[in-house]
Design an enzyme around this catalytic site. Structure first.
Site, PDB file in Angstrom:
ATOM      1  N   GLY A 252       0.824  -1.210   0.000  1.00  0.00           N
ATOM      2  CA  GLY A 252       0.000   0.000   0.000  1.00  0.00           C
ATOM      3  C   GLY A 252       0.856   1.258   0.000  1.00  0.00           C
TER       4      GLY A 252
ATOM      5  N   SER B 155      -3.702  -3.756  -2.229  1.00  0.00           N
ATOM      6  CA  SER B 155      -4.547  -3.220  -1.157  1.00  0.00           C
ATOM      7  C   SER B 155      -5.991  -3.492  -1.527  1.00  0.00           C
ATOM      8  CB  SER B 155      -4.330  -1.705  -1.050  1.00  0.00           C
ATOM      9  OG  SER B 155      -5.408  -1.127  -0.350  1.00  0.00           O
TER      10      SER B 155
ATOM     11  N   ASP C 274      -8.417  -1.936  -0.453  1.00  0.00           N
ATOM     12  CA  ASP C 274      -9.210  -0.719  -0.266  1.00  0.00           C
ATOM     13  C   ASP C 274      -9.437   0.105  -1.531  1.00  0.00           C
ATOM     14  OD1 ASP C 274      -9.113  -1.440   2.399  1.00  0.00           O
ATOM     15  OD2 ASP C 274      -7.335  -0.235   2.787  1.00  0.00           O
TER      16      ASP C 274
ATOM     17  N   GLU D  70     -16.063   1.515   6.825  1.00  0.00           N
ATOM     18  CA  GLU D  70     -15.490   1.582   8.179  1.00  0.00           C
ATOM     19  C   GLU D  70     -15.011   2.993   8.513  1.00  0.00           C
ATOM     20  OE1 GLU D  70     -12.124  -1.037   8.741  1.00  0.00           O
ATOM     21  OE2 GLU D  70     -11.128  -0.320   6.947  1.00  0.00           O
TER      22      GLU D  70
ATOM     23  N   VAL E 132     -13.079 -11.537   6.226  1.00  0.00           N
ATOM     24  CA  VAL E 132     -13.590 -12.332   5.107  1.00  0.00           C
ATOM     25  C   VAL E 132     -13.257 -11.612   3.792  1.00  0.00           C
ATOM     26  CG1 VAL E 132     -15.753 -12.991   3.980  1.00  0.00           C
ATOM     27  CG2 VAL E 132     -15.466 -13.332   6.422  1.00  0.00           C
TER      28      VAL E 132
ATOM     29  N   ASN F  10     -17.701 -10.947 -25.534  1.00  0.00           N
ATOM     30  CA  ASN F  10     -16.879  -9.731 -25.688  1.00  0.00           C
ATOM     31  C   ASN F  10     -16.430  -9.541 -27.139  1.00  0.00           C
ATOM     32  OD1 ASN F  10     -15.794  -7.391 -24.609  1.00  0.00           O
ATOM     33  ND2 ASN F  10     -13.780  -8.306 -24.340  1.00  0.00           N
TER      34      ASN F  10
ATOM     35  N   GLN G 166     -22.489 -18.933 -18.966  1.00  0.00           N
ATOM     36  CA  GLN G 166     -23.453 -17.830 -19.152  1.00  0.00           C
ATOM     37  C   GLN G 166     -24.274 -17.563 -17.913  1.00  0.00           C
ATOM     38  OE1 GLN G 166     -26.205 -18.502 -22.338  1.00  0.00           O
ATOM     39  NE2 GLN G 166     -24.655 -18.091 -23.876  1.00  0.00           N
TER      40      GLN G 166
HETATM   41  P1  ADP Z   1       0.526  -0.286   3.526  1.00  0.00           P
HETATM   42  O1  ADP Z   1       1.739  -0.525   2.708  1.00  0.00           O
HETATM   43  O2  ADP Z   1      -0.544  -1.286   3.235  1.00  0.00           O
HETATM   44  O3  ADP Z   1       0.081   1.134   3.485  1.00  0.00           O
HETATM   45  P2  ADP Z   1       1.694   0.173   6.145  1.00  0.00           P
HETATM   46  O4  ADP Z   1       1.416   1.614   6.126  1.00  0.00           O
HETATM   47  O5  ADP Z   1       1.460  -0.584   7.402  1.00  0.00           O
HETATM   48  O6  ADP Z   1       0.896  -0.630   5.039  1.00  0.00           O
HETATM   49  O7  ADP Z   1       3.199  -0.023   5.698  1.00  0.00           O
HETATM   50  C1  ADP Z   1       3.816  -1.285   5.661  1.00  0.00           C
HETATM   51  C2  ADP Z   1       5.253  -1.178   6.072  1.00  0.00           C
HETATM   52  O8  ADP Z   1       5.933  -0.262   5.202  1.00  0.00           O
HETATM   53  C3  ADP Z   1       5.465  -0.577   7.457  1.00  0.00           C
HETATM   54  O9  ADP Z   1       5.363  -1.549   8.462  1.00  0.00           O
HETATM   55  C4  ADP Z   1       6.866  -0.032   7.357  1.00  0.00           C
HETATM   56  O10 ADP Z   1       7.812  -1.066   7.489  1.00  0.00           O
HETATM   57  C5  ADP Z   1       6.912   0.475   5.933  1.00  0.00           C
HETATM   58  N1  ADP Z   1       6.574   1.917   5.906  1.00  0.00           N
HETATM   59  C6  ADP Z   1       5.353   2.475   5.906  1.00  0.00           C
HETATM   60  N2  ADP Z   1       5.431   3.824   5.906  1.00  0.00           N
HETATM   61  C7  ADP Z   1       6.736   4.113   5.893  1.00  0.00           C
HETATM   62  C8  ADP Z   1       7.495   5.333   5.902  1.00  0.00           C
HETATM   63  N3  ADP Z   1       6.899   6.530   5.877  1.00  0.00           N
HETATM   64  N4  ADP Z   1       8.830   5.246   5.905  1.00  0.00           N
HETATM   65  C9  ADP Z   1       9.443   4.048   5.908  1.00  0.00           C
HETATM   66  N5  ADP Z   1       8.798   2.884   5.914  1.00  0.00           N
HETATM   67  C10 ADP Z   1       7.471   2.895   5.904  1.00  0.00           C
END
Ligand code: ADP
Length: 747
Positions: free
Chosen positions: A105, A151, A153, A252, A287, A522, A654
């Site tokens: 993400g 992700s 989301d 959420e 889920v 298609n 189908q």
């Molecule tokens: P996502 O990638 O789904 O947004 P997180 O925000 O939890 O999930 O980030 C996953 C991992 O990426 C974190 O546990 C951390 O190791 C690393 N990470 C996230 N943000 C930063 C940041 N600003 N600087 C360095 N590493 C980061």
């Protein structure tokens, strides 16, 4: 020296990550690179040791259909600190890895970019401290990174869809459909909470797909302070109009105008207190993360994974890091930090209660979907404007039934009624126009149709000619039909073209016509995707998963026949999504030389220890080399080495309820098609007629004149002359058959 690419999955897991890892590994090997998996996300990068290991071609076999990520994911606090990132850099350098594909993400991608920026300093410091040999440091002055967004989301700018979002929507619509049926039986009210963090995508599209009665999302909170009363009024009116169930979907991250969170428990309380109903809460929870990835997610991840390898291999030291994502139905790259900044800007707008800006930044299709939802959830249409001239618009479904047709009819009818028009539903396609089998629709006529497969209106493949044309002209005149929406496949388009062409002989045909593509094949002009194809693809992929499972115990090859007539879309895309060795397409045909080469390829594979073979054959691939013929040929020639079985999937492709993708596409196309029809009716009054088809082309929704269709279509083979997905054949081929097996040594 051989280029080494590291691949990791980080942050929350998402279905489809495995497909991305597989694509990165196989595309990397095919391009002559070595690919190292970094297990458990950044934690593995910081820890090093056994957590960074090379992967071979076969290590990523049999994972396409698995949810989650086989290389693990984690959150890692150390990587947020400079010291942690320096250790990570050391571990990469010691393995001479200077290219990374990060699947995660926005947090994970921000972290990756930081590592890239600090890399030069780390290399210098580590060499000076003697932790990394100077010559190794000299060989890797830059770190190339590419991001793929994993992700559920769908909360990241720079891609229309994130990996895992479509699968999450599958879980959500399955749940809402299930809740719908129990809610309707008991006339109950349900509150369903879905994930999405600060993004309302899952709630909005889940609500739209499930025919929910009210949806609360973070980007556009209810615009009045007494929204509770308004929501209850709408639900009450819906019941009075005949609805047996009420479903409220809550994201959420839902909040009110002032930023106060709206929880599902609060909504439940409101419903109980103000409506006196027994409301139940279902929090879908994890889920939504689980289960086998949808066909869409498998192919999205696969195509993005392959593009990511190209990108890291070609990265220049001074070019920015890119995010690989989807724009329309094509893979596209955008500078990574631009995407991260835009994503943060949306979140900041929501935090600042600047909802107009948040909606603006989410983009046009998000805004349009929300607008459509707000109309669809009404219990009754708006009062028509007194000056409005009420038009009489007819809707029909034609061709073979395609999942999503009902969804499209519902949207067209409700939006038409809401604008004050009279909506006429024609039964059994053009046959209904011949027989004058037409019904005027009320708001509730289409209640519950959002989720239903097949076609409630009925279809026919009738392409009218001769006396039928007189009958249709009479019906149009008698019913005073002023515009026609045709939702269907090629025979529907042909019939619309006949009417349009014959308008000089039959003045009644001088009405605007809009065709909306709905066929699992298609194979329609003016649209790169038609409603129903995604559902069929999922049906195929689910069936093939089961077939594969049944076969792993024995050395067996399956020849699976899929629909599509003279169009190989379903065959190729299902081959890509299931990892089939070969797809036979109508566009390419089948020759004896092909069969011999494929037999040799299969035999070699089984000799080397392969346990399962999979070949997908488009039904129209060749009239002589049928599925049974190929099965018999391979069985005979396979001897003791392997067995061969055939599976002709038939009509299960189908059937079934439309997938979320098809419901969303149907909704979007129907909303724009009915608006266009209305516009044409108003603009052409007395000036002749325009006939068009709507479709997604080049990432945008466009209208194409039906007069251009003969130029765009191979009329004999009933498929467009240009088919965008044909370019994906080389990728399907590359990923299915082993490239060079690189022998790697672990450090
Ligand atoms: P996502 O990638 O789904 O947004 P997180 O925000 O939890 O999930 O980030 C996953 C991992 O990426 C974190 O546990 C951390 O190791 C690393 N990470 C996230 N943000 C930063 C940041 N600003 N600087 C360095 N590493 C980061």
């Amino acid at each position: 020296m051989v280029k080494r690419i590291g691949v990791l999955t980080s942050g929350g897991d998402a279905s489809g990550m495995n497909a991305a890892v597989r694509a990165v590994v196989r595309a990397g090997l095919a391009r002559g690179a070595e690919v190292y998996a970094i297990y458990e996300g950044y934690q593995g990068m910081v820890d090093g040791g056994e957590r960074i290991r090379p992967l071979a071609w076969n290590d990523v076999g049999g994972i396409l259909h698995r949810g989650g990520t086989i290389i693990g994911t984690a959150r890692c606090a150390e990587f947020r600190e400079r010291e942690g990132r320096k250790r990570a850099a050391r571990n990469l350098l010691l393995r001479e890895i200077d290219a990374l594909v990060v699947i995660g993400g926005d947090g994970s991608l921000t972290g990756a970019n930081l590592l890239r920026q600090e890399w030069g300093d780390f290399v210098r410091e580590l060499a000076q401290a003697g932790e990394v040999p100077q010559e190794v440091a000299d060989r890797h002055p830059h770190l190339a990174i590419v991001g793929l967004v994993g992700s559920i989301d769908n909360d990241m700018a720079g891609t229309d869809m994130t990996i895992g979002a479509d699968t999450a929507l599958h879980r959500i619509t399955e749940a809402i459909d299930a809740i719908n049926s129990t809610a309707a039986s008991h006339q109950r009210t349900f509150v369903v909470e879905v994930m999405g963090r600060g993004c309302g995508y899952l709630a909005l599209m889940g609500g739209l797909s499930g025919g929910a009665d009210w949806v609360l999302i973070p980007e556009s909170p209810p615009d009045v302070d007494d929204w509770e009363d308004k929501m209850c009024e709408v639900l009450k009116a819906g019941r009075a109009a005949g609805r047996r169930d009420s479903i409220v979907v809550v994201a959420e991250g839902a909040r009110d105008r002032h930023g106060k969170p709206i929880t599902s428990q609060y909504v439940q309380q409101v419903l109980e207190q103000k409506l006196g109903v027994d409301a139940r809460v279902t929090i879908l929870g994890h889920v939504q993360r689980g289960g086998a990835p949808s066909a869409f997610d498998r192919n999205l991840s696969t195509l993005c994974g392959v593009a990511a390898v190209e990108e890291v291999l070609n990265a220049k030291p001074d070019s920015p890091a890119y995010l690989i994502g989807l724009r329309g139905n094509r893979v596209a790259r955008t500078p990574l930090m631009e995407c991260v900044e835009r994503t943060h800007a949306i979140n900041a707008a929501i935090q600042a209660n600047d909802y107009d800006k948040a909606m603006e930044l989410r983009g046009t299709s998000f805004r349009e979907a929300f607008q459509t939802l707000r109309t669809l959830v009404r219990a009754l249409p708006h009062m028509a404007h007194p000056d409005l001239r009420r038009r009489r618009l007819a809707v029909l479904t034609a061709g073979a039934p395609a999942p999503g047709m009902n969804t499209a009819v519902r949207v067209a009818v409700r939006l038409g009624l809401d604008k004050g028009h009279t909506m006429l539903a024609v039964r059994h396609g053009f046959q209904g126009l011949i027989d004058d089998d037409i019904q005027e629709c009320a708001w509730m006529t289409v209640s519950g149709w959002a989720t239903m497969g097949g076609s409630e209106l009925g279809v026919s493949r009738e392409v009218p000619s001769g006396a039928d044309l007189y009958a249709i002209a009479r019906t149009i005149e008698r019913r005073q039909i002023e515009g026609l929406l045709v939702i269907g496949g090629w025979s529907g388009y042909q019939a619309a073209m006949v009417l349009h062409r014959e308008r000089t002989n039959f003045p009644a045909f001088n009405i605007p016509i809009v065709c909306l593509p709905a066929t699992i094949d298609n194979n329609l002009p003016g649209s790169e995707l038609s409603v129903g194809a995604d559902t069929a693809l999922n049906n195929i992929v689910e069936a093939v998963d089961k077939i594969k499972q049944s076969a792993v115990a024995t050395r067996r090859c399956f020849v699976v026949e899929v629909m599509g007539r003279q169009c190989g879309y379903l065959a190729l895309m299902s081959a890509l999504a299931t990892g089939a060795e070969r797809a036979y397409l109508a566009e390419e045909g089948i020759t004896l030389a092909d069969l011999q080469a494929d037999l040799a390829m299969l035999s070699e594979g089984f000799r080397q220890g392969k346990r399962l073979g999979l070949i997908i054959r488009n039904e129209g691939a060749n009239p002589i080399y049928t599925t049974s013929f190929i099965t018999s040929l391979f069985e005979e020639e396979g001897g003791n080495l392997f067995q061969v079985r055939q599976a002709i999937l038939g009509h299960l492709q189908q059937g079934g309820d439309p997938s979320p993708f098809d419901r969303i596409l149907a909704t979007r196309l129907a909303a724009l098609a009915i608006a266009r029809l209305q516009e044409l009716v108003e603009s052409v009054d007395g000036n002749g007629a325009i006939a068009e088809c709507i479709g997604l082309t080049g990432g945008r929704i466009q209208f194409t004149s039906l007069e251009d269709v003969p130029r765009l279509m191979d009329m004999e083979r009933m498929r467009p002359k240009q088919q965008w997905w044909m370019d994906l054949r080389s990728i399907a081929r590359m990923l299915a058959q082993p490239g060079p097996q690189v022998v790697t040594k672990s450090l």
